[in-house]
Design a protein around this motif. Structure first.
Motif, mmCIF file in Angstrom:
data_model
loop_
_atom_site.group_PDB
_atom_site.id
_atom_site.type_symbol
_atom_site.label_atom_id
_atom_site.label_comp_id
_atom_site.label_asym_id
_atom_site.label_seq_id
_atom_site.Cartn_x
_atom_site.Cartn_y
_atom_site.Cartn_z
ATOM 1 N N LYS A 437 0.829 -1.192 0.000
ATOM 2 C CA LYS A 437 0.000 0.000 0.000
ATOM 3 C C LYS A 437 0.870 1.251 0.000
ATOM 4 C CE LYS A 437 -3.895 -2.172 0.039
ATOM 5 N NZ LYS A 437 -4.770 -2.151 -1.166
ATOM 6 N N LYS A 438 0.298 2.314 -0.518
ATOM 7 C CA LYS A 438 1.002 3.587 -0.634
ATOM 8 C C LYS A 438 0.961 4.334 0.698
ATOM 9 C CE LYS A 438 1.084 7.796 -3.474
ATOM 10 N NZ LYS A 438 0.451 8.489 -4.634
ATOM 11 N N VAL A 439 2.122 4.856 1.088
ATOM 12 C CA VAL A 439 2.230 5.686 2.291
ATOM 13 C C VAL A 439 2.754 7.052 1.871
ATOM 14 C CG1 VAL A 439 3.316 5.991 4.552
ATOM 15 C CG2 VAL A 439 2.689 3.690 3.764
ATOM 16 N N SER A 440 2.086 8.107 2.273
ATOM 17 C CA SER A 440 2.515 9.477 1.980
ATOM 18 C C SER A 440 3.054 10.113 3.255
ATOM 19 C CB SER A 440 1.360 10.310 1.428
ATOM 20 O OG SER A 440 0.925 9.802 0.182
ATOM 21 N N VAL A 441 4.233 10.717 3.138
ATOM 22 C CA VAL A 441 4.869 11.390 4.271
ATOM 23 C C VAL A 441 4.914 12.883 3.960
ATOM 24 C CG1 VAL A 441 6.914 11.562 5.728
ATOM 25 C CG2 VAL A 441 6.277 9.351 4.732
ATOM 26 N N ILE A 812 6.136 0.414 -7.615
ATOM 27 C CA ILE A 812 4.846 1.106 -7.525
ATOM 28 C C ILE A 812 3.752 0.067 -7.737
ATOM 29 C CG2 ILE A 812 3.362 2.873 -8.538
ATOM 30 C CD1 ILE A 812 5.881 4.335 -9.422
ATOM 31 N N TYR A 813 2.974 -0.164 -6.709
ATOM 32 C CA TYR A 813 1.943 -1.186 -6.783
ATOM 33 C C TYR A 813 0.591 -0.555 -7.119
ATOM 34 C CZ TYR A 813 5.565 -4.093 -4.773
ATOM 35 O OH TYR A 813 6.745 -4.770 -4.569
ATOM 36 N N GLU A 814 0.480 -0.164 -8.361
ATOM 37 C CA GLU A 814 -0.759 0.384 -8.910
ATOM 38 C C GLU A 814 -1.071 -0.350 -10.200
ATOM 39 O OE1 GLU A 814 -2.552 2.402 -7.315
ATOM 40 O OE2 GLU A 814 -1.209 3.328 -5.843
ATOM 41 N N ALA A 815 -2.290 -0.346 -10.591
ATOM 42 C CA ALA A 815 -2.705 -1.019 -11.821
ATOM 43 C C ALA A 815 -1.957 -0.419 -13.012
ATOM 44 C CB ALA A 815 -4.212 -0.882 -12.019
ATOM 45 N N GLY A 816 -1.375 -1.288 -13.801
ATOM 46 C CA GLY A 816 -0.670 -0.849 -14.995
ATOM 47 C C GLY A 816 0.772 -0.469 -14.771
ATOM 48 N N SER A 817 1.226 -0.447 -13.522
ATOM 49 C CA SER A 817 2.608 -0.079 -13.247
ATOM 50 C C SER A 817 3.554 -1.202 -13.658
ATOM 51 C CB SER A 817 2.790 0.215 -11.758
ATOM 52 O OG SER A 817 4.156 0.400 -11.458
ATOM 53 N N LEU A 821 7.647 -5.685 -8.006
ATOM 54 C CA LEU A 821 8.392 -6.884 -7.668
ATOM 55 C C LEU A 821 7.419 -8.047 -7.514
ATOM 56 C CD1 LEU A 821 10.864 -5.453 -4.980
ATOM 57 C CD2 LEU A 821 11.391 -6.062 -7.347
ATOM 58 N N GLN A 822 7.798 -9.191 -8.086
ATOM 59 C CA GLN A 822 6.930 -10.354 -7.964
ATOM 60 C C GLN A 822 6.848 -10.823 -6.515
ATOM 61 O OE1 GLN A 822 8.629 -13.167 -10.694
ATOM 62 N NE2 GLN A 822 8.113 -11.958 -12.509
ATOM 63 N N ARG A 823 7.980 -10.705 -5.810
ATOM 64 C CA ARG A 823 8.008 -11.042 -4.384
ATOM 65 C C ARG A 823 8.835 -9.969 -3.691
ATOM 66 N NH1 ARG A 823 9.973 -16.639 -1.421
ATOM 67 N NH2 ARG A 823 8.794 -16.307 0.511
ATOM 68 N N ASP A 824 8.190 -9.198 -2.863
ATOM 69 C CA ASP A 824 8.825 -8.016 -2.280
ATOM 70 C C ASP A 824 9.239 -8.300 -0.846
ATOM 71 O OD1 ASP A 824 9.670 -5.545 -1.467
ATOM 72 O OD2 ASP A 824 7.994 -4.457 -2.353
ATOM 73 N N LEU A 825 10.553 -8.506 -0.632
ATOM 74 C CA LEU A 825 11.090 -8.816 0.695
ATOM 75 C C LEU A 825 12.171 -7.810 1.073
ATOM 76 C CD1 LEU A 825 11.413 -12.696 0.250
ATOM 77 C CD2 LEU A 825 9.531 -11.434 1.297
ATOM 78 N N ARG A 826 11.962 -6.556 0.713
ATOM 79 C CA ARG A 826 12.978 -5.532 0.953
ATOM 80 C C ARG A 826 13.209 -5.283 2.450
ATOM 81 N NH1 ARG A 826 10.273 -0.636 -1.545
ATOM 82 N NH2 ARG A 826 8.408 -1.919 -1.198
ATOM 83 N N THR A 827 14.466 -4.926 2.785
ATOM 84 C CA THR A 827 14.777 -4.419 4.121
ATOM 85 C C THR A 827 14.729 -2.902 4.103
ATOM 86 O OG1 THR A 827 16.176 -6.322 4.624
ATOM 87 C CG2 THR A 827 16.473 -4.362 5.977
ATOM 88 N N THR A 828 15.465 -2.300 3.150
ATOM 89 C CA THR A 828 15.337 -0.866 2.934
ATOM 90 C C THR A 828 14.127 -0.662 2.022
ATOM 91 O OG1 THR A 828 17.706 -0.459 3.162
ATOM 92 C CG2 THR A 828 16.424 1.219 2.030
ATOM 93 N N TYR A 848 5.821 2.637 -1.148
ATOM 94 C CA TYR A 848 4.895 1.516 -1.070
ATOM 95 C C TYR A 848 5.460 0.464 -0.117
ATOM 96 C CZ TYR A 848 2.170 3.313 -4.964
ATOM 97 O OH TYR A 848 1.364 4.096 -5.762
ATOM 98 N N THR A 849 4.623 -0.090 0.704
ATOM 99 C CA THR A 849 5.039 -1.140 1.623
ATOM 100 C C THR A 849 5.318 -2.421 0.841
ATOM 101 O OG1 THR A 849 2.745 -1.783 2.037
ATOM 102 C CG2 THR A 849 3.713 -0.129 3.509
ATOM 103 N N SER A 850 5.975 -3.358 1.496
ATOM 104 C CA SER A 850 6.391 -4.590 0.835
ATOM 105 C C SER A 850 5.388 -5.711 1.119
ATOM 106 C CB SER A 850 7.781 -4.984 1.313
ATOM 107 O OG SER A 850 7.732 -5.385 2.674
ATOM 108 N N ASP A 851 5.838 -6.944 0.935
ATOM 109 C CA ASP A 851 4.981 -8.102 1.192
ATOM 110 C C ASP A 851 5.082 -8.578 2.636
ATOM 111 O OD1 ASP A 851 4.089 -8.185 -1.387
ATOM 112 O OD2 ASP A 851 5.591 -9.632 -2.068
ATOM 113 N N GLU A 852 5.813 -7.853 3.473
ATOM 114 C CA GLU A 852 6.029 -8.296 4.846
ATOM 115 C C GLU A 852 5.463 -7.271 5.827
ATOM 116 O OE1 GLU A 852 9.992 -10.877 5.006
ATOM 117 O OE2 GLU A 852 10.355 -8.870 4.224
#
Length: 879
Positions: A437-441, A812-817, A821-828, A848-852
């Motif tokens: 999901k998108k996070v705005s700061v 960017i996890y939006e339609a059409g983007s 990443l197919q599997r998002d396991l980022r630390t940073t 955008y947050t990851s899969d974790e």
């Protein structure tokens, strides 16, 4: 330029004229400071520990003076990554714009696990001690090519290393080669085998203390593995305690302050309580430390009595000590920094020093004085007070001078004014979000009363579930620019002093135990700086008359890029032959040709371009923070990174790691025709044709031998010409440009190889000298063979260029983007280094947050154009 160099000016001036007025002296000191300002550097990193295959992302903040104003003095910075064996494994140059710069370092698969250190500096900072460079330890694991975990420690007379695979199975009966070395000298080496539990027993003696242990072996897949360990200082060492009187002295008959520092054998602090006892066993003071082993307490010293101390450590051990001796004559100082509006100080004088002469009290930062006053030494106690509104934030120095302007006492103090901190409000659109999901700061810097609200900020977002160490105690822009930049020694958990707020008393104890230095009255006069601020990349050197040290005055110099030979710069050398090409901007790994002609248009010139030496590698100031067994401590990180890297490789976003097994070659390799000493700029053998020494064995002269043998070359009167256009070819002998008619003077038996360059792929690097092709001749004895031949003023150089930055991948996890990443396991999760708030102080960024799931930490650092610093963290719950 030396840190605290202004004190040297004081001593020198005092020796010339002891009656000199204090105001004139401080005016000169301030003028020197203004002409030689001190730069400080901080690197904001995306995180604090890494694994091989990842990238270190950083932003450089370079400031000047105690006010921490963005510096426009230096326009170039250098960043080094130094391995546990003190080898520089990455050295990059980055441009600075108004003190700001960006960079990244990719951690290769071949890195050895261990404690690395990141070092940041610029050329101007080299005039000072490298202890004031930006330096930070980084724990780097390696699960890409290294699948071995270690557990190590001293047991009896052995340093035992246990080897296991990632699943915990022992590497039994494994042959291990080891070497113990210190300061570049090998102390012991040998071969052993691990036992059935995977343990390797390395002999350990007292003389091996603090040395480095290198292990080399093969893992279960027969891939070569290397490990580096830092050996402990002693086989069995107790905790220790050190005593630091305020101002360096305990004056009898007065109230003094004494600080203590309690240390573990590895140099890290330990909580302790110290009882100071008189000769009658009465308790004179009790000093209780913080968790970092530092504390202080007042102490009344009476007569010539010797005080004893008993220290009880948090681990249950204890030790007895003797305090430093009292002084019956002299001065001491007590500083009270607890008042928010004023800094108070009391100077104590023994009776023989109460002579009525003036005592001067100066508060300064590296030579820039902010307050000065005087009192007559007519009583035992002189009290000074300084309004804090006249002082900057950071480490300042209180210096006490006598009537002859000779320094008597020195005491570092820490000032932190809240009005010097940048107000920054940072918020997220939601305190809790879902996966992908998108996070705005949103951020707002400054206040409505500020005339300028612009600030430069960087931000990183981390998944805290993957971070092992406490992020609140890690270095940040406050600890770097307000503490580390002015202190030489190791600061354990630097973020501790600023979280959750500034700990003034704790910092004061830090300065009492670490920031004080005794004034050296034998200091030499201040010399002109040896290193000047770099405004651009420069290439400079000297043109000399051929074969001589005499300069070639007014030589015409030309700099030609090997990337574009139509791009060149001309300049004229000075009367002393010195030349400089400046205002250059080019990426790393670009080669250049420098040509020279004298005033008569001849190129009989030697071009000397000195090699740029990097600062020497000194002992790691953060050495107590070095660790062993990083892979074992970071096992979860390694397992997570393996899954993450596999996903990147599957999408083609990362190259696969390849473990290359060692291959033993028994057959003889075919002999290369081109000499390994060839000066061919394309590399030995990279030519259209190569003639070897065997082909020249029966030749009476070189020109006769080559005539008819070289394709595309014809000889006229012994001079080689190209058949394409008929132009005379350039002849190069052992890297020296000679005339074609000198071929007949060369003995064929002295030649190892001859290379012909005619194709533009080979001649392009020579620019105009390769227009008609070249003949590269290499003698059997290298450059010593033909000293009678004259080089023609040309030299090839490859100066350090700017690092080409990578782009941080932001899915960017939006339609059409397409950036997903197919599997998002980022630390940073995110790295945003280029945030600039507008005239209203506002800015924002998205990620955008990851899969974790877990708690995500948003770490924000920066400063405004008035030098006000800020460091904030936000947390977002991801479910």
């Amino acid at each position: 330029m030396k840190r605290f160099a202004w004190l040297c000016v004081l001593v020198l001036s005092a020796s010339i004229s002891k009656a000199q007025d204090i105001q004139n002296l401080l005016t000169k000191s301030n003028a020197y400071h203004d002409a030689h300002p001190v730069e400080k550097m901080h690197l904001h990193l995306d995180k604090y520990s890494y694994t091989a295959g990842e990238t270190i992302w950083f932003k450089a903040y370079t400031v000047v003076g105690a006010e921490n104003l963005l510096s426009n003095l230096s326009h170039i910075a250098y960043v080094d990554l130094i391995a546990p064996n003190d080898e520089i494994v990455a050295h990059i140059k980055i441009p600075l714009t108004s003190g700001l710069g960006l960079g990244d370092i990719t951690l290769s698969d071949t890195l050895v696990e261990g404690t690395y250190r990141l070092r940041g500096y610029n050329n101007w900072m080299r005039n000072d001690s490298s202890a004031y460079f930006f330096q930070q330890n980084l724990q780097i694991s390696n699960g890409r090519l290294d699948d071995v975990l270690t557990h190590s420690g001293v047991q009896g007379e052995h340093f035992i290393v246990t080897l296991q695979n990632l699943q915990g199975a022992a590497l039994a009966e494994t042959a291990v080669r080891y070497q113990i070395s210190k300061s570049g000298k090998s102390l012991k080496r040998g071969r052993i085998k691990t036992d059935t539990e995977g343990k390797a027993l390395i002999p350990f003696k007292e003389e091996y203390g603090t040395a480095k242990l290198d292990l080399e072996f093969e893992n279960q897949a027969q891939v070569p593995i290397k490990k580096i360990f830092k050996l402990p200082a002693q086989i069995q060492a107790p905790n220790s305690v050190q005593f630091f009187p305020e101002g360096g002295r305990i004056l009898a008959g007065t109230l003094n302050k004494v600080a203590v520092k309690a240390l573990r054998p590895n140099g890290m602090g330990i909580a302790a309580k110290t009882y100071i006892l008189t000769s009658k066993k009465d308790t004179a003071a009790i000093i209780e430390t913080n968790m970092l082993g530092m504390g202080s307490a007042p102490l009344f010293a009476e007569g010539n009595e010797t005080l004893m101390a008993i220290t009880l450590f948090a681990d249950g051990s204890q030790t007895e000590s003797t305090l430093p001796p009292f002084e019956n004559t002299g001065y001491s100082i007590q500083v009270n920094n607890g008042n928010p509006a004023k800094l108070f100080a009391q100077v104590n004088l023994s009776p023989d020093k109460q002579d009525g002469k003036d005592i001067y009290f100066v508060v300064h930062h590296l030579g820039r004085s902010y307050y000065v006053s005087k009192q007559a030494a007519a009583k035992a106690e002189l009290v000074f007070s300084v309004p804090k509104t006249s002082l900057p934030s950071g480490i300042l120095t209180v210096s006490v001078l006598n009537a002859d302007l000779i320094p008597l006492l020195e005491r570092p103090v820490f000032i932190f004014r809240k009005d010097h901190q940048l107000p920054l409000t940072a918020t997220t659109n939601s305190p809790a979000v879902g996966l992908r999901k998108k996070v705005s700061v949103s951020m707002e810097s400054g206040t409505v009363s500020d005339s300028i609200r612009n600030a430069v900020i960087s931000a990183s977002v981390l998944n805290l579930s993957k971070i092992q160490d406490s992020t609140t105690y890690m270095p940040n822009i406050l600890s770097s620019l307000l503490l580390s930049a002015d202190l030489k020694g190791y600061i354990e958990n630097p973020g501790y002093y600023f979280y959750p707020e500034v700990k003034d008393n704790e910092i004061d104890n830090l300065l009492l135990t670490q920031g004080w230095r005794k004034i050296d009255l034998s200091a030499l006069p201040v010399e002109e700086p040896a290193f000047m601020p770099e405004k651009s990349i420069t290439i400079k050197g000297q043109a000399r008359k051929l074969g001589r040290k005499a300069p070639a005055p007014n030589a015409k110099m030309t700099l030609i890029s090997s990337k574009n030979f139509m791009d060149y710069i001309d300049t004229v050398a000075t009367e002393d032959g010195y030349f400089e090409f400046d205002n250059l901007f080019f990426p790393d790994s670009v080669k250049f040709l420098i040509t020279a002609k004298d005033e008569k248009g001849k190129n009989n010139i030697d071009i000397i371009v000195p090699k740029i030496e990097n600062p020497p590698l000194e002992a790691n100031k953060n050495e107590p923070g070095e660790r062993n067994d990083i892979n074992a401590a970071s096992l979860d990180d390694i397992q997570n990174s393996k899954q993450y890297f596999a996903g990147l490789e599957a999408q083609g976003l990362m190259e696969k790691s390849i473990a290359i097994q060692e291959v033993v070659v028994t057959a003889k390799s075919p002999r290369k025709k081109a000499s390994e000493n060839s000066a061919n700029l394309n590399g030995p053998g990279n030519a259209d044709q190569v003639i070897s020494a065997e082909d020249l064995e029966t030749c009476p002269s070189l020109d006769m031998c080559l005539n008819g043998r070289l394709m595309g070359v014809m000889f006229r009167n012994g001079i080689p010409y190209t058949t394409r256009g008929g132009g005379e070819m350039q002849v190069v002998l052992d890297g020296m440009y000679i005339e074609g008619d000198q071929l007949s003077m060369i003995n064929p038996m002295d030649i190892q190889s001859v290379e012909v360059l005619r194709n533009v792929n080979y001649t392009a690097i020579y620019g105009s000298y390769g227009g008609n092709g070249l003949i590269i001749i290499t003698s059997k004895t290298g450059k010593d063979a033909m000293r009678s031949y004259t080089p023609k003023g040309i030299v090839t150089v490859q100066p350090k260029g700017f690092h080409l930055n990578k782009t941080f991948y932001k899915p960017i996890y939006e339609a059409g983007s397409e950036t997903q990443l197919q599997r998002d396991l980022r630390t940073t999760i995110h790295w945003e280094p280029n945030i600039v708030t507008d005239e209203n102080g506002k800015a924002h960024f998205d990620f955008y947050t990851s899969d974790e799931s877990g708690t995500y930490l948003i770490n924000i650092e920066g400063l405004d154009f008035n030098g006000r610093l800020t460091q904030q963290t936000l947390r977002v719950e991801v479910k």
